[in-house]
Scaffold this active site. Structure first.
Site, PDB file in Angstrom:
ATOM      1  N   LEU A 156       1.379  -1.261  -0.194  1.00 10.77           N
ATOM      2  CA  LEU A 156      -0.114  -0.111  -0.372  1.00 10.77           C
ATOM      3  C   LEU A 156       1.354   1.203   0.547  1.00 10.77           C
ATOM      4  O   LEU A 156       0.646   2.331  -1.076  1.00 10.77           O
ATOM      5  CB  LEU A 156      -0.590  -0.319   1.258  1.00 10.77           C
ATOM      6  CG  LEU A 156      -2.248   1.470   0.986  1.00 10.77           C
ATOM      7  CD1 LEU A 156      -2.809   1.634   0.430  1.00 10.77           C
ATOM      8  CD2 LEU A 156      -2.775   0.834   2.706  1.00 10.77           C
ATOM      9  N   VAL A 193      -5.243   5.590   6.948  1.00 13.28           N
ATOM     10  CA  VAL A 193      -5.683   4.685   6.181  1.00 13.28           C
ATOM     11  C   VAL A 193      -5.045   3.540   6.710  1.00 13.28           C
ATOM     12  O   VAL A 193      -6.010   2.054   5.889  1.00 13.28           O
ATOM     13  CB  VAL A 193      -5.750   4.359   4.458  1.00 13.28           C
ATOM     14  CG1 VAL A 193      -6.366   5.889   3.880  1.00 13.28           C
ATOM     15  CG2 VAL A 193      -4.227   4.929   3.969  1.00 13.28           C
ATOM     16  N   ALA A 194      -4.662   2.776   8.158  1.00 14.23           N
ATOM     17  CA  ALA A 194      -4.274   1.875   8.775  1.00 14.23           C
ATOM     18  C   ALA A 194      -5.166   1.166   9.281  1.00 14.23           C
ATOM     19  O   ALA A 194      -5.849   0.920   8.714  1.00 14.23           O
ATOM     20  CB  ALA A 194      -2.899   2.450   8.700  1.00 14.23           C
ATOM     21  N   ARG A 195      -5.379   1.090  10.170  1.00 18.10           N
ATOM     22  CA  ARG A 195      -6.363   0.863  11.337  1.00 18.10           C
ATOM     23  C   ARG A 195      -6.130   1.719  12.295  1.00 18.10           C
ATOM     24  O   ARG A 195      -5.542   2.720  12.711  1.00 18.10           O
ATOM     25  CB  ARG A 195      -4.834  -0.639  12.068  1.00 18.10           C
ATOM     26  CG  ARG A 195      -5.585  -1.189  11.712  1.00 18.10           C
ATOM     27  CD  ARG A 195      -6.956  -2.223  11.046  1.00 18.10           C
ATOM     28  NE  ARG A 195      -7.449  -3.508  10.836  1.00 18.10           N
ATOM     29  CZ  ARG A 195      -7.046  -3.085   9.274  1.00 18.10           C
ATOM     30  NH1 ARG A 195      -7.332  -2.381   8.713  1.00 18.10           N
ATOM     31  NH2 ARG A 195      -8.213  -4.340   8.718  1.00 18.10           N
ATOM     32  N   ASP A 217      -9.930   7.035   7.865  1.00 15.78           N
ATOM     33  CA  ASP A 217     -11.061   6.241   7.618  1.00 15.78           C
ATOM     34  C   ASP A 217     -11.426   4.948   8.546  1.00 15.78           C
ATOM     35  O   ASP A 217     -12.072   4.914   8.569  1.00 15.78           O
ATOM     36  CB  ASP A 217     -10.404   5.122   6.205  1.00 15.78           C
ATOM     37  CG  ASP A 217     -11.366   4.121   5.709  1.00 15.78           C
ATOM     38  OD1 ASP A 217     -13.003   5.132   5.347  1.00 15.78           O
ATOM     39  OD2 ASP A 217     -11.282   3.340   5.281  1.00 15.78           O
ATOM     40  N   GLU A 222     -14.717   0.192  16.553  1.00 18.64           N
ATOM     41  CA  GLU A 222     -15.344   0.411  15.465  1.00 18.64           C
ATOM     42  C   GLU A 222     -16.157  -0.701  15.773  1.00 18.64           C
ATOM     43  O   GLU A 222     -16.423  -1.886  15.923  1.00 18.64           O
ATOM     44  CB  GLU A 222     -14.701  -0.369  14.103  1.00 18.64           C
ATOM     45  CG  GLU A 222     -13.712   1.541  13.541  1.00 18.64           C
ATOM     46  CD  GLU A 222     -12.950   0.539  12.584  1.00 18.64           C
ATOM     47  OE1 GLU A 222     -12.943  -0.270  11.857  1.00 18.64           O
ATOM     48  OE2 GLU A 222     -11.965   2.041  12.012  1.00 18.64           O
ATOM     49  N   HIS A 243     -14.222   3.096   7.651  1.00 15.81           N
ATOM     50  CA  HIS A 243     -13.764   2.563   7.205  1.00 15.81           C
ATOM     51  C   HIS A 243     -14.207   1.768   6.021  1.00 15.81           C
ATOM     52  O   HIS A 243     -14.620   0.748   5.787  1.00 15.81           O
ATOM     53  CB  HIS A 243     -13.979   1.156   8.275  1.00 15.81           C
ATOM     54  CG  HIS A 243     -12.461   0.637   8.311  1.00 15.81           C
ATOM     55  ND1 HIS A 243     -11.510  -0.117   9.261  1.00 15.81           N
ATOM     56  CD2 HIS A 243     -11.258  -0.186   7.492  1.00 15.81           C
ATOM     57  CE1 HIS A 243     -10.550  -1.361   9.214  1.00 15.81           C
ATOM     58  NE2 HIS A 243     -10.694  -1.492   7.687  1.00 15.81           N
TER      59      HIS A 243
END
Length: 339
Positions: free
Chosen positions: A178, A251-253, A277, A282, A306
């Site tokens: 990525l 945009v990872a975690r 994101d 979550e 996400h």
């Protein structure tokens, strides 16, 4: 490993809400149970007879992975790249193979990351709201019509206009598939790109120390996995050394960025803006994250739920990867194993 044709496999997909579950062509008999979502209270009954479990984000803890709850389990396939939803150590202790689906969403997530950058740097949300809204006290028309311009809305905290891509230095933290894809896209836009080494690690050739990456960049993109070593690696101390023009994109975690520290950094102008994101909790709702609270109102903060991974190509890739992983395992070949 069970590979004989007379083995009856019971495949249980506990989270099909994200992506359709493919049909499988297996050498022996098998059954297939597909659940759109699985609440934790229903998880034990649904997986108790499973030989294979397919999950995406639903946690498979050490308790669930014990012989008491999953006596027949032999394979777990995570229908995603991230693996933090499974206690891999507990699975390995029982000889349960854990596999993921690497690389399936690279194009979608990288495009989303660049979109988040533009939305934050150019303050799209603020400009949209200011363009359509009629502010209090201006009952006759919009702010744009009344004042003739909204350029003050897009200025940086020091009053300067936004940077062009060719004036940006983008720092990538997490240089896997990525990160490399985002690097190529950013360079295509004319950005200067630097790669930061992991925090506390001496930089390899072609990389800069972690803190130097934060200091030298105007855009920071996070692409690294969540682990004990990466939790809250971006917090108050890191925001204090970043440029006030910096934009942070995650945009990872969730959990890699300290959400309360991010909120405070945006409020005091330590950085120009942020987009994420992903969240520490979550699905995220009111009370789960300070980024969703009232203090975040009016900040240059772009939030998406996400879904950076979500595209038609990703769905096709995930289905193919899950099908291939399970079918190969059933004939004795292990691919995409993690842990």
């Amino acid at each position: 490993m069970m590979t004989a044709n007379n083995i009856i496999h019971h495949i249980v997909a506990i989270e099909a809400v994200h992506c359709p579950i493919p049909e499988f062509d297996l050498p022996g008999r098998h059954s297939r149970a597909v659940h759109r979502r699985t609440d934790l209270v229903d998880l034990p009954s649904r997986v108790k007879d499973a030989t294979i479990i397919i999950t995406t984000t639903t946690r498979l803890t050490a308790e669930i992975l014990s012989p008491e709850f999953t006596p027949n389990l032999r394979l777990i396939v995570i229908m995603a790249t991230g693996t933090d939803c499974v206690d891999i150590a507990a699975a390995s202790a029982r000889g349960i193979i854990v596999c993921n689906c690497p690389g399936c969403n690279i194009d979608s997530v990288s495009e989303h990351a660049i979109g988040l950058y533009f939305a934050t740097r150019r303050k799209f949300m603020e400009l949209h709201n200011a363009t359509v809204a009629v502010p209090a006290g201006l009952s006759c028309d919009t702010e744009w019509k009344t004042h003739g311009t909204l350029l003050s809305r897009v200025r940086a905290p020091d009053g300067k206009a936004p940077l062009l891509c060719s004036d940006e230095t983008l720092c990538i933290i997490g240089y896997g598939s990525l990160g490399k894809r985002i690097e190529a896209m950013a360079k295509g836009l004319g950005m200067n790109v630097i790669i930061a080494e992991r925090k506390g690690v001496s930089p390899r050739p072609g990389r800069v120390p972690f803190q130097d990456g934060l200091k030298k960049s105007t855009v920071v993109v996070l692409c690294l996995p969540r682990s004990a070593e990466t939790l809250n690696i971006i917090s108050t101390a890191e925001f204090q050394i970043m440029s006030p023009h910096a934009v942070l994109v995650n945009v990872a975690r969730g959990g890699i960025v300290d959400e309360q520290a991010l909120l405070e950094a945006l409020k005091c102008g330590a950085i120009s803006g942020a987009a994420t994101d992903v969240f520490a909790t979550e699905p995220a709702g009111r009370g789960d994250s300070p980024l969703l609270g009232p203090e975040a109102a009016g900040l240059n903060l772009v939030l998406t739920p996400h879904l950076a991974w979500y595209s038609e190509r990703t769905l096709q890739n995930l289905q193919a990867a899950v099908k291939n992983t399970i079918e190969k395992w059933c004939v004795g070949e292990v691919i995409n194993q993690v842990g």
